[in-house]
Design a protein around this motif. Structure first.
Motif, PDB file in Angstrom:
ATOM      1  N   TYR A  55     134.723   1.525 -58.491  1.00 17.69           N
ATOM      2  CA  TYR A  55     133.754   0.379 -59.167  1.00 17.69           C
ATOM      3  C   TYR A  55     134.276  -0.975 -59.429  1.00 17.69           C
ATOM      4  N   GLU A 103     131.131   1.120 -55.386  1.00 14.80           N
ATOM      5  CA  GLU A 103     130.099   0.414 -55.856  1.00 14.80           C
ATOM      6  C   GLU A 103     130.682  -1.200 -55.800  1.00 14.80           C
ATOM      7  N   MET A 131     127.525  -9.723 -61.011  1.00 15.06           N
ATOM      8  CA  MET A 131     126.692  -9.756 -61.890  1.00 15.06           C
ATOM      9  C   MET A 131     127.251 -11.093 -62.768  1.00 15.06           C
ATOM     10  N   LEU A 190     126.609 -11.012 -66.831  1.00 12.81           N
ATOM     11  CA  LEU A 190     127.322 -10.028 -67.441  1.00 12.81           C
ATOM     12  C   LEU A 190     128.812 -10.571 -67.563  1.00 12.81           C
ATOM     13  N   TYR A 191     129.461 -10.940 -66.326  1.00 10.24           N
ATOM     14  CA  TYR A 191     130.891 -11.223 -66.558  1.00 10.24           C
ATOM     15  C   TYR A 191     131.213 -12.731 -66.612  1.00 10.24           C
ATOM     16  N   SER A 218     125.808   1.753 -60.737  1.00 11.29           N
ATOM     17  CA  SER A 218     125.578   1.075 -62.139  1.00 11.29           C
ATOM     18  C   SER A 218     123.997   0.883 -62.309  1.00 11.29           C
ATOM     19  N   GLY A 258     123.161  -2.065 -63.475  1.00 15.54           N
ATOM     20  CA  GLY A 258     122.900  -3.773 -62.976  1.00 15.54           C
ATOM     21  C   GLY A 258     122.509  -4.408 -64.288  1.00 15.54           C
ATOM     22  N   VAL A 313     120.786  -3.634 -68.171  1.00 15.53           N
ATOM     23  CA  VAL A 313     121.363  -3.453 -69.647  1.00 15.53           C
ATOM     24  C   VAL A 313     121.035  -4.537 -70.514  1.00 15.53           C
ATOM     25  N   ASP A 325     128.468  -3.496 -69.578  1.00 15.11           N
ATOM     26  CA  ASP A 325     128.152  -3.061 -68.206  1.00 15.11           C
ATOM     27  C   ASP A 325     128.215  -1.394 -68.324  1.00 15.11           C
TER      28      ASP A 325
END
Lengths: 330, 330
Positions: A105, A138, A142, A145-146, B63, B65, B68, B152
Motif C-alpha cells: 500500500y 494499491e 491523496m 491527507l498527506y 483504502s 480514499g 475519511v 488514512d
C-alpha cells in the motif's frame, strides 16, 4: 468541474506506474500464482506438500514508519521498498511461517512515477528474496491527507506453515535466548533519528548508507531451524520498543528473559547516534534493536547448535522464573 | 532527548486503543483462528470442506480514499470502518471468493482513541457481516506524514475459493450484463464531492446520511449465484472510474459491453450532486457508480433467473463484439 486535475491527482503519473506494475509483479511471482484471473484481486494456489498437514495461514500488516522521510530526502527509494516486505515477513516468521504472498500500500501526496517505481521495484526485489509472490497492491494519491512531499508505505504479508510447525510461545526457565544480528536500524527509531539529526544540524546524507541499510530478513533462518528440528520455544522480531518491548511478547507471564548487553556487538550506527544525540542508554534500549533483530528461545542444550546454524547468532541471555519481562544484567 | 512526546505521538491513546483491540478482534473471529499464537502476526487454519478441491487464495488491498475526511468532519467513524472491509471483500468477490480474513491499516496524524475505536468497531462489524475474521492490523501515529486532523484507512482482504469456483473473465457476444444496486457513493468520487460542497458552500452535514452510507457488500450475492450454479462469465466491482473504468476489466479485448443508462434507477445522492455541482453526465459516469455497485455477466438465458436471486438486480446491458470497452446507448 473536472475533479482530478483540480485535486492535484496526476493521472499520467498514475498510468505510468500502473503500466509497469504487471512487469514488476511478474518479476516477483511463484508458480502457484494464477494469471488472468481478474484485475480486482490477485489469486494464488496453495503450495504443494501441505496436503493433509493442516496448513495455517499467518498474516501481518505493517508500515515502515517515518523511515520514508529519510529515504525521500536522500532520493533512495528501493531500500524502504525492501524494508516493508522484510518487516512483515519477519513478523510472520515469528510463528514459524514461510512467506507466501505480499500486497503493498503506497499512498502519496503527489505521485512521482520514478520514485514510486523505485519503491515498488524494491518491494518486488524483497519479495523475490523472501520467496513470496507480489500478489497485488494499491497506489493512491491523496494530496489532502498527506503533507507536501510525504508518502506512506505499508503492506501485508501472508505466510503459511503446517500446523505441526507452528511456533507457540512456551519458554521455560533455563532456556537460552539466541540473538540474530540486525543490519542496523531496520525500520524503527526514525522519529528519534530525525530529531537528533535536526537538533545537531547533521547532514543525514553523510550517514545515508548506515541510516538506510535495508532490514535483514529472518525467514530463511527460521526455515533452517525448523528443517534442523530445533525446539523453538519462542521467536521475537525486534522492532519499535526494542528488546524489552518485543522479546517480552514471546514470553509467558511466568518467566523473564535476562539479557547480557555485553554479549553482542552493536553496529556502528548505534554508538554514533547515541553520541551525537546524547541519548540515555535506557532510551536507546527502548527505541532501537541495538544490533539484535530477531531472537530465538531454545532449550539451553540446543543453543550452541542454533548459533552454528545462523550467521552471526550469539547466545545473549537466559530465561528465568519471572513475570513476562525482559531485564538486562547491566 | 525523549522522542515520542516531542514527536507528537500519544502513547496513552495508543495504549487505550491497543488495550481494546483484542476484544474488538474477538468479536469478529472464526473457529479457524488460532488464539495464543504470537502477537506479531495472526494465524488461521483453512476452512473445512476445501480438502482436495485445490483451494485458491484471493487477495486485495485498498483504502477508502478521502471519504475519511467527510467522515471525520461529521464525527461518524464507524461507517468508513465498514467501508474498507466491504470494498476489499467486493474486490475479492469478483473472483468468486468468499472472505476469509482481513487486516486493517489505520494511520493518523494524532491518535484520538474514541475515533480510532469507532473506526475499528466498524471494521469488526463489517468483518462479522462478511463472515471473515479480523486477523490483525496496524495503528500508526505519524504527525510528520499526515496533515493536521487527517488519517488514512486501508486494509487487506484474503478470500478463498475452490479452483472450480474461480471466476475467470470470459464474456461472449450475446451475454447479458446484470447490475446490482449500490447503496450510494460507496468509497469513490469523494474528491469531487468535497469540491462541489466547498464550491457551493454546502454544509455537508445536511446530507451526511446520503454521503456516508456504508458500501453494499456483494460477497453474499456472489455466493448465492455460485450455489445456484449460475454461469459466471465476468464479475466487476464498480469503484473509481465508474462503469466504463471497471466493467471493462471483466471483458476480453474481443467484446464490448453496451449499457442502457435508463435501465436502472439512480439513488437520490447522484442527481443531487449533479445538480448542485453542475457536473457533466460524462464526468458523472467516469467518477461514480451511479447506482450500480457490482456487475454480473451471464448467458442471456440466465439473466432473469440471476435477477430473481439478487435483491434489486436488473439487466442493464449486453455484450457485443468489440474491443474491451464499455459504451452507453444514450
Amino acid at each position: 468541474m473536472s475533479v482530478y486535475r483540480e485535486a492535484g491527482v496526476d493521472l499520467d503519473a498514475h498510468a505510468a506506474v500502473v503500466g509497469r506494475l504487471g512487469a514488476i509483479a511478474a518479476a516477483a511471482s511463484r508458480p502457484e500464482v494464477l494469471a488472468g484471473v481478474g484485475p480486482f484481486a490477485g489469486a494464488m494456489r496453495l503450495p504443494a506438500g501441505l496436503e493433509g498437514r493442516d496448513p495455517v495461514l499467518v498474516a501481518s500488516t505493517d508500515s515502515v514508519g517515518t523511515k520514508v522521510l529519510l529515504a525521500a530526502a536522500c532520493g533512495r527509494y528501493g531500500e524502504v521498498g525492501q524494508d516493508v516486505v522484510v518487516h512483515c515477513a519477519n513478523d510472520v516468521a515469528t510463528s514459524g511461517a514461510a512467506p507466501l504472498f505480499f500486497l503493498d500500500y503506497l499512498a502519496v501526496h503527489r505521485l512521482e512515477a520514478p520514485a514510486a517505481l523505485a519503491v515498488l521495484a524494491g518491494v518486488a526485489e524483497a519479495c523475490r528474496s523472501a520467496g513470496c509472490a507480489l500478489l497485488g497492491g494499491e497506489t493512491a494519491q491523496m494530496p489532502d491527507l498527506y503533507r507536501e512531499g510525504t508518502w506512506d508505505l505499508a503492506g501485508t504479508m501472508v505466510g503459511i506453515v503446517p500446523r505441526d510447525g507452528l511456533v507457540v510461545p512456551g519458554a521455560e526457565p533455563g532456556d537460552a535466548v539466541v540473538g540474530i544480528p540486525s543490519s542496523g536500524l531496520h525500520t524503527n527509531g526514525y522519529s528519534l533519528v530525525r530529531r537528533v539529526l535536526a537538533a545537531t544540524g547533521t547532514d543525514f546524507a553523510v550517514a545515508a548508507d548506515m541510516l538506510l541499510a535495508p532490514s535483514r530478513l529472518y525467514s530463511g533462518d527460521v526455515a533452517r531451524l525448523r528443517a534442523e528440528g530445533a525446539s523453538l520455544r519462542g521467536l521475537a522480531h525486534i522492532t519499535g520498543g526494542g528488546l524489552p518491548g518485543n522479546l517480552d511478547r514471546a514470553l509467558s507471564p511466568r518467566v523473564d528473559a535476562v539479557l547480557d548487553p555485553g554479549s553482542w556487538d552493536r553496529p556502528p550506527v548505534f554508538p554514533w547516534l547515541q553520541g551525537l544525540g546524547g541519548i540515555a542508554e535506557e532510551e536507546m534500549r527502548r527505541v532501537f534493536n541495538l544490533g539484535v533483530g530477531f531472537c530465538v528461545i531454545v532449550p539451553a542444550a540446543e543453543a550452541d547448535a542454533v548459533c552454528g546454524l545462523l550467521h552471526g547468532a550469539r547466545r545473549i541471555g537466559e530465561v528465568v522464573p519471572g513475570a513476562g519481562r525482559v531485564r538486562f544484567t547491566g
